[in-house]
Design a protein around this motif. Structure first.
Motif, PDB file in Angstrom:
ATOM      1  N   THR A   1       0.826  -1.213   0.000  1.00  0.00           N
ATOM      2  CA  THR A   1       0.000   0.000   0.000  1.00  0.00           C
ATOM      3  C   THR A   1       0.859   1.261   0.000  1.00  0.00           C
ATOM      4  O   THR A   1       0.645   2.174  -0.800  1.00  0.00           O
TER       5      THR A   1
ATOM      6  N   LEU B   1       1.535   4.191  -3.031  1.00  0.00           N
ATOM      7  CA  LEU B   1       1.303   5.635  -2.874  1.00  0.00           C
ATOM      8  C   LEU B   1       2.559   6.449  -3.217  1.00  0.00           C
ATOM      9  O   LEU B   1       2.542   7.677  -3.133  1.00  0.00           O
TER      10      LEU B   1
ATOM     11  N   HIS C   1      -5.330   6.851   3.629  1.00  0.00           N
ATOM     12  CA  HIS C   1      -5.414   5.695   2.742  1.00  0.00           C
ATOM     13  C   HIS C   1      -5.282   4.374   3.517  1.00  0.00           C
ATOM     14  O   HIS C   1      -6.058   3.437   3.305  1.00  0.00           O
TER      15      HIS C   1
END
Length: 146
Positions: free
Chosen positions: A10, A14, A54
């Motif tokens: 993740t 980003l 996020h």
């Protein structure tokens, strides 16, 4: 997928590097340290907020239970964990601790010369020392203040 893999995937997605992950003993506090090597001055508050927003959503979807999520830069005394860290910070002063002593010694302070073929070279006042990467328990940069 385990938590570390999920966080790494993740955070990398980003555009950041996952530096370290810390969990409290019961897993209630989750600390995630991020970096962006190409960004001058490192990560800022806005970067941490964006990653936090996020990750909060991803962790909810993945049903990961925690009480508090903290996102931070690695700081001036950042931990070195990955082989790429030992290459990137070559020339920097580091404090290093071994799992198994080398010649009766576990702690070393010196200038990092880099990593080659699984061996970290450290320049000490007494000369260079070669340390097995797999034997390194902890390594941190020594902050420099002007």
């Amino acid at each position: 997928m385990d938590l570390h893999e999920l966080l790494e995937k993740t955070v990398n997605g980003l555009g950041f590097d996952l530096v370290d992950v810390e969990q409290s003993p019961r897993g209630r506090i989750l600390r995630v340290f991020i970096d962006k090597p190409e960004k001058t001055g490192g990560v800022d508050v806005e970067d941490c907020a964006a990653v936090s927003d996020h990750l909060s959503r991803v962790l909810a979807v993945e049903n990961i239970d925690y009480d508090r999520l903290e996102i931070s830069s690695p700081g001036l005394d950042r931990v070195l964990k990955k082989p790429s860290d030992f290459e990137r910070f070559s020339g920097s002063e580091v404090n290093l601790r071994l799992r198994v002593p080398l010649s009766g010694r576990k702690n070393f302070n010196g200038v990092l010369r880099g990593l080659q073929n699984g061996t970290v070279t450290l320049a000490l006042e007494t000369g260079d020392v070669a340390l097995a990467f797999d034997n390194i328990d902890k390594a941190r940069l020594v902050p420099k203040f002007d």
